[in-house]
Design a protein around this motif. Structure first.
Motif, PDB file in Angstrom:
ATOM      1  N   PRO A 254       0.812  -1.227   0.000  1.00 55.61           N
ATOM      2  CA  PRO A 254       0.000   0.000   0.000  1.00 55.61           C
ATOM      3  C   PRO A 254       0.841   1.272   0.000  1.00 55.61           C
ATOM      4  CG  PRO A 254      -0.934  -1.598   1.508  1.00 55.61           C
ATOM      5  CD  PRO A 254       0.376  -2.161   1.053  1.00 55.61           C
ATOM      6  N   GLU A 255       1.903   1.279   0.793  1.00 54.04           N
ATOM      7  CA  GLU A 255       2.784   2.449   0.830  1.00 54.04           C
ATOM      8  C   GLU A 255       3.742   2.470  -0.356  1.00 54.04           C
ATOM      9  OE1 GLU A 255       2.891   3.024   5.701  1.00 54.04           O
ATOM     10  OE2 GLU A 255       4.621   2.162   4.665  1.00 54.04           O
ATOM     11  N   LEU A 256       4.247   1.301  -0.738  1.00 57.67           N
ATOM     12  CA  LEU A 256       5.211   1.236  -1.830  1.00 57.67           C
ATOM     13  C   LEU A 256       4.592   1.670  -3.155  1.00 57.67           C
ATOM     14  CD1 LEU A 256       8.041   0.375  -2.854  1.00 57.67           C
ATOM     15  CD2 LEU A 256       7.107  -1.927  -3.191  1.00 57.67           C
ATOM     16  N   LEU A 257       3.369   1.212  -3.439  1.00 58.93           N
ATOM     17  CA  LEU A 257       2.735   1.507  -4.724  1.00 58.93           C
ATOM     18  C   LEU A 257       1.776   2.694  -4.666  1.00 58.93           C
ATOM     19  CD1 LEU A 257       1.930  -2.120  -5.974  1.00 58.93           C
ATOM     20  CD2 LEU A 257       4.004  -0.758  -6.308  1.00 58.93           C
ATOM     21  N   GLY A 258       1.526   3.182  -3.456  1.00 66.27           N
ATOM     22  CA  GLY A 258       0.575   4.288  -3.334  1.00 66.27           C
ATOM     23  C   GLY A 258       1.160   5.577  -2.808  1.00 66.27           C
ATOM     24  N   ARG A 259       2.427   5.546  -2.369  1.00 68.74           N
ATOM     25  CA  ARG A 259       2.994   6.777  -1.798  1.00 68.74           C
ATOM     26  C   ARG A 259       4.493   6.910  -2.016  1.00 68.74           C
ATOM     27  NH1 ARG A 259       2.878   6.794   4.463  1.00 68.74           N
ATOM     28  NH2 ARG A 259       4.820   5.629   4.072  1.00 68.74           N
ATOM     29  N   ASP A 260       5.274   5.888  -1.697  1.00 68.66           N
ATOM     30  CA  ASP A 260       6.733   6.012  -1.672  1.00 68.66           C
ATOM     31  C   ASP A 260       7.385   5.682  -3.011  1.00 68.66           C
ATOM     32  OD1 ASP A 260       6.422   6.624   1.009  1.00 68.66           O
ATOM     33  OD2 ASP A 260       6.768   4.553   1.661  1.00 68.66           O
ATOM     34  N   TYR A 261       6.926   4.609  -3.663  1.00 63.29           N
ATOM     35  CA  TYR A 261       7.396   4.164  -4.977  1.00 63.29           C
ATOM     36  C   TYR A 261       8.849   3.677  -4.977  1.00 63.29           C
ATOM     37  CZ  TYR A 261       3.340   7.095  -5.775  1.00 63.29           C
ATOM     38  OH  TYR A 261       2.099   7.670  -5.694  1.00 63.29           O
ATOM     39  N   SER A 262       9.450   3.567  -3.816  1.00 61.61           N
ATOM     40  CA  SER A 262      10.782   2.976  -3.671  1.00 61.61           C
ATOM     41  C   SER A 262      10.895   2.452  -2.248  1.00 61.61           C
ATOM     42  CB  SER A 262      11.895   3.991  -3.961  1.00 61.61           C
ATOM     43  OG  SER A 262      11.862   5.056  -3.026  1.00 61.61           O
ATOM     44  N   TYR A 263      11.915   1.628  -2.015  1.00 60.10           N
ATOM     45  CA  TYR A 263      12.067   1.017  -0.688  1.00 60.10           C
ATOM     46  C   TYR A 263      13.518   1.114  -0.250  1.00 60.10           C
ATOM     47  CZ  TYR A 263      10.885  -2.073   3.189  1.00 60.10           C
ATOM     48  OH  TYR A 263      10.655  -2.587   4.438  1.00 60.10           O
ATOM     49  N   GLY A 264      13.722   1.469   1.020  1.00 63.65           N
ATOM     50  CA  GLY A 264      15.073   1.611   1.545  1.00 63.65           C
ATOM     51  C   GLY A 264      15.175   1.185   2.992  1.00 63.65           C
ATOM     52  N   ILE A 265      16.346   1.346   3.546  1.00 57.85           N
ATOM     53  CA  ILE A 265      16.592   0.945   4.933  1.00 57.85           C
ATOM     54  C   ILE A 265      15.732   1.756   5.893  1.00 57.85           C
ATOM     55  CG2 ILE A 265      18.362   0.797   6.751  1.00 57.85           C
ATOM     56  CD1 ILE A 265      20.421   0.366   4.586  1.00 57.85           C
ATOM     57  N   THR A 266      15.440   3.013   5.536  1.00 59.69           N
ATOM     58  CA  THR A 266      14.668   3.880   6.431  1.00 59.69           C
ATOM     59  C   THR A 266      13.165   3.696   6.294  1.00 59.69           C
ATOM     60  OG1 THR A 266      14.725   5.652   4.773  1.00 59.69           O
ATOM     61  CG2 THR A 266      16.476   5.635   6.422  1.00 59.69           C
ATOM     62  N   SER A 267      12.723   2.796   5.439  1.00 55.78           N
ATOM     63  CA  SER A 267      11.283   2.552   5.294  1.00 55.78           C
ATOM     64  C   SER A 267      10.712   2.031   6.609  1.00 55.78           C
ATOM     65  CB  SER A 267      11.025   1.544   4.171  1.00 55.78           C
ATOM     66  OG  SER A 267      11.440   2.060   2.919  1.00 55.78           O
ATOM     67  N   THR A 268       9.440   2.328   6.827  1.00 54.93           N
ATOM     68  CA  THR A 268       8.780   1.995   8.094  1.00 54.93           C
ATOM     69  C   THR A 268       8.867   0.503   8.391  1.00 54.93           C
ATOM     70  OG1 THR A 268       7.227   3.779   7.641  1.00 54.93           O
ATOM     71  CG2 THR A 268       6.692   2.292   9.448  1.00 54.93           C
ATOM     72  N   GLN A 269       9.112   0.184   9.661  1.00 48.64           N
ATOM     73  CA  GLN A 269       9.217  -1.205  10.096  1.00 48.64           C
ATOM     74  C   GLN A 269       8.200  -1.489  11.215  1.00 48.64           C
ATOM     75  OE1 GLN A 269      13.338  -2.159  11.059  1.00 48.64           O
ATOM     76  NE2 GLN A 269      14.092  -0.690   9.552  1.00 48.64           N
ATOM     77  N   GLN A 270       8.262  -2.692  11.746  1.00 44.23           N
ATOM     78  CA  GLN A 270       7.451  -3.156  12.878  1.00 44.23           C
ATOM     79  C   GLN A 270       5.987  -3.447  12.528  1.00 44.23           C
ATOM     80  OE1 GLN A 270       9.215  -3.823  15.657  1.00 44.23           O
ATOM     81  NE2 GLN A 270      10.961  -2.994  14.530  1.00 44.23           N
ATOM     82  N   TYR A 271       5.607  -3.390  11.259  1.00 44.62           N
ATOM     83  CA  TYR A 271       4.229  -3.714  10.896  1.00 44.62           C
ATOM     84  C   TYR A 271       3.894  -5.170  11.196  1.00 44.62           C
ATOM     85  CZ  TYR A 271       3.890   0.724   8.312  1.00 44.62           C
ATOM     86  OH  TYR A 271       3.844   2.039   7.955  1.00 44.62           O
TER      87      TYR A 271
END
Length: 366
Positions: A254-271
């Motif tokens: 949802p966040e990758l394809l709807g807001r951020d469009y990339s992924y990195g080490i600082t992406s939100t965790q603990q979900y």
């Protein structure tokens, strides 16, 4: 069939108990509980809080479904955290490298994420069925390994792209995005919320309308009885873990394809860990998980408002923690009350027929 009391009363009791306990904590700290709760409630009409809550709940919902699939088989898939992070980095790399038409591009990214999540969950699943290794231990270790894999893949020498002080994967082209629904100043709702709802329906249909779902629940209740009925318990363990991992692979999308469009080490965790609490609160039912996800997301988003009235935002964490603890206790209390009520009903029915319950005739207790 479960009574309404068994289904609805426990979570309501848990929430009330959590509010009471949090009120005591607020009073001890010198704060006004009514003011604190009123401030949190008022946030639903402020800015983009309502839309942000639903967006975050979409992520929590997928994490809760992933955990719930394991729970149906009495498996504690604590590795959802590692599975969704591994799937997210693989999907982001693939999505950024591919050039495909809209819709097809999005579908391929979703498929890659699900397959990557399932592949990462296959490791503890195989260890479980072949060597009897506890899925709790193996998935905890794999959570840590996932962090190392992401750090390696996001490195500029591999698939990382340096943008300012941040390093992430190459941005996914617009053809791979899931368009959101704009609500003006209230924010943009993730389009992935509808995909998450479809996954929830598929989960419900699988459990209640398919033979596989019946065998899954039967194996979770008793592997011995299921085996006697011709169900391969090891096969069901493997299937449950793979399905759980596949759904876990969708958590970051949802966040990758709807807001951020990339992924990195600082992406939100603990979900993934939040998904455990949401699944417990929802008692593994898709509707209950949806309620738990919305409640959890709302508490997360509204907690910041407490600082404006000099109340620690950690009070929301207290509410979340006590809800999880008390919901387990509440379900046990209500379950025992239902059993006692059923025993009394049977006793009255037998007495009306001129018979005594077996426990009375034999001098024992029910």
């Amino acid at each position: 069939m479960k009574s309404w009391r068994t289904a609805l009363l426990p979570p309501l009791l848990a929430i009330i108990f959590a509010l009471l306990l949090s009120s005591i904590a607020l009073l001890i700290s010198g704060a006004d509980p009514l003011l604190a709760y009123g401030t949190m409630l008022s946030q639903l009409t402020e800015g983009s809080i309502a839309v942000d809550t639903v967006n975050l709940a979409t992520v929590y919902y997928l994490a809760g479904l992933a955990v719930a699939i394991g729970f149906q088989m009495n498996l504690f898939n604590i590795g959802v955290e590692g599975q969704y992070r591994f799937a997210a980095i693989i999907a982001a790399i693939a999505g950024g490298a591919l050039q495909l038409p809209p819709v097809l591009h999005t579908f391929v990214i979703i498929l890659v994420a699900a397959l990557a999540g399932a592949a990462y969950a296959a490791i503890p699943a195989i260890l479980k069925v072949t060597r009897g290794v506890s899925e709790v231990i193996s998935t905890i270790m794999l959570n840590a390994i996932a962090g190392g894999i992401i750090a390696f893949l996001v490195n500029p020498d591999q698939f990382g792209v340096q943008t300012g002080n941040n390093v992430s994967t190459r941005e996914i082209p617009e053809s791979g995005w899931v368009p959101g629904i704009p609500f003006g100043n209230a924010g943009t709702l993730f389009g992935f919320v509808f995909i998450a709802a479809l996954v929830g329906y598929a989960y419900w249909f699988m459990l209640n309308r398919t033979r596989f779902g019946f065998e899954l629940k039967a194996s979770g209740e008793s592997t011995t009885a299921a085996s006697a009925g011709g169900v391969n318990a090891k096969k069901m363990v493997l299937a449950a873990m793979l399905l759980s991992g596949a759904v876990a692979g969708l958590v970051a999308l949802p966040e990758l394809l709807g807001r951020d469009y990339s992924y990195g080490i600082t992406s939100t965790q603990q979900y993934g860990f939040t998904g455990i609490a949401v699944a417990l609160l929802g008692r593994n039912h898709p509707a209950g998980i949806a309620f738990g996800a919305l409640l959890w997301a709302y508490l997360d988003k509204s907690a910041v408002s407490l600082e404006a009235i000099s109340v620690p935002k950690e009070i929301a964490t207290i509410i979340q923690g006590t809800i999880v603890l008390s919901v387990v206790v509440a379900y046990e209390i209500v379950k025992r009350a239902d059993i006692a009520a059923e025993q009394r009903r049977v006793g009255r029915a037998l007495a009306g027929n001129g018979r005594k319950p077996a426990s009375v005739r034999d001098g024992g207790a029910l």
